[in-house]
Design an enzyme around this catalytic site. Structure first.
Site, PDB file in Angstrom:
ATOM      1  N   ASP A  82       0.832  -1.202   0.000  1.00  0.00           N
ATOM      2  CA  ASP A  82       0.000   0.000   0.000  1.00  0.00           C
ATOM      3  C   ASP A  82       0.876   1.266   0.000  1.00  0.00           C
ATOM      4  OD1 ASP A  82      -2.512   1.213   0.077  1.00  0.00           O
ATOM      5  OD2 ASP A  82      -2.604   1.246   2.277  1.00  0.00           O
ATOM      6  N   HIS A  83       0.478   2.279  -0.732  1.00  0.00           N
ATOM      7  CA  HIS A  83       1.113   3.613  -0.699  1.00  0.00           C
ATOM      8  C   HIS A  83       2.632   3.601  -0.660  1.00  0.00           C
ATOM      9  CE1 HIS A  83      -2.394   6.164  -0.352  1.00  0.00           C
ATOM     10  NE2 HIS A  83      -2.914   5.305   0.509  1.00  0.00           N
ATOM     11  N   GLY A 210      -9.364   5.558   2.315  1.00  0.00           N
ATOM     12  CA  GLY A 210      -9.966   6.227   3.469  1.00  0.00           C
ATOM     13  C   GLY A 210     -11.353   5.713   3.797  1.00  0.00           C
ATOM     14  N   ASN A 231     -10.605   0.613   0.487  1.00  0.00           N
ATOM     15  CA  ASN A 231      -9.568   0.386   1.498  1.00  0.00           C
ATOM     16  C   ASN A 231     -10.045   0.712   2.906  1.00  0.00           C
ATOM     17  OD1 ASN A 231      -7.949  -0.085  -0.685  1.00  0.00           O
ATOM     18  ND2 ASN A 231      -6.471   1.538  -0.246  1.00  0.00           N
TER      19      ASN A 231
END
Ligand code: 13P
Length: 285
Positions: A82-83, A210, A231
């Site tokens: 993720d990210h 979010g 997510n």
């Protein structure tokens, strides 16, 4: 069953008009809870490790554990980074068997975001690993900015069309009113914007970040308008892991850590199983 790619589960979700849940994990019990929730619902699921988790556990350990957990619970699971803002970590995750990675260059100018994302796609795709990227900027509780400033960072539909063509990604994270972390006030999603993006790139699965604190009808409306991946992180971390551990520890008076672990697995599984129902992915594995 075992690890599958993000591209695989999201292609089916797009055609079937449901979303697949992406759940962050920080501990083994957290990951087991995600697998148990998916197994209960016979649903595909996306287990998401952060770059911070990579620094804690390492890519090799994370990949080996996730693959084993997926097999043990018999679930169709995507192992997703993720990210990620660090290309070296991203490449190591691909090398070690992650089936999906998110490259996040969303804080950069458009062309730099394209160049970084295209490099990630070029590396990951040669090993059959999927890539998610972000255009616009979702931001989080750490961002102390006004509503106007936040709106200025929303994903622009025309730019999304160009970005998808310029990069070759498998999923696009959009900024449409959600933020990471707990909300200070009710989130206001820009539904027309989701539709406008979806109409220009109907074959591209859209990702809603979010998810903690977003009302359930808003999830359903987002899915109807083209969102295929949602997510959830903070709810699992704060309630599933942290609050459950704290209460279980107090209840047991710190005698048997296995009791704490079992409760965390169950609490995470309950959260995940419920979300999968809301997202419409029950029975889709
Ligand atoms: P929340 O922590 O707000 O649920 O968001 C999770 C997320 O979007 C991870 O990328």
């Amino acid at each position: 069953m075992g690890l599958v790619t993000l591209e695989y589960v999201l292609r089916k979700a797009r055609l079937g008009k449901y979303a697949v849940g992406g759940f962050n994990f920080f501990t083994l019990e957290n990951l087991q809870g995600i697998a148990e929730g998916a197994a209960r619902q016979n649903s595909p699921v996306i287990a998401m490790a952060s770059t911070g988790a990579m620094k804690l556990f390492g890519e090799k350990t994370t990949a080996a554990i996730a693959r084993t957990v997926a097999e043990e619970y018999g679930v169709q699971m995507v192992l997703h980074l993720d990210h990620c803002t660090d290309m070296e970590i991203l490449k190591r995750c691909v090398d070690n068997g992650f089936t999906s990675v998110m490259i996040d260059a969303s804080s950069k100018e458009y062309q730099e975001n394209v160049d970084i994302t295209a490099e990630a796609v070029d590396y990951a795709s040669r090993y059959g690993c999927s890539v998610e990227a972000e255009l616009g900027h979702v931001g989080g509780k750490e961002d102390d900015i006004s509503v106007d400033e936040r709106t200025a960072m929303f994903t622009k539909p025309e730019e999304a069309l160009k970005f998808v063509k310029d990069t070759g990604i498998d999923a696009l994270a959009v900024a449409v009113g959600t933020v990471h972390g707990f909300y200070k006030s009710e989130p206001k999603l820009d539904f027309p914007r989701i539709s406008a993006i979806h109409e220009l790139i109907p074959e591209m699965p859209l990702v809603l970040h979010g998810g903690t604190g977003v009302p359930e009808p808003d999830f359903i409306e987002s899915i109807r308008r083209g969102v295929c991946k949602i997510n959830i992180g903070t709810e699992l971390k704060s309630i599933g892991v942290y609050e459950t551990s704290r209460l279980a520890y107090l209840e047991d008076n710190g005698q048997d850590p296995r009791k704490v672990s079992k409760k965390v697995v169950k609490a995470c599984a309950d959260i995940v199983a419920h979300k999968l129902e809301v997202f419409g992915s029950v029975g889709k594995a």
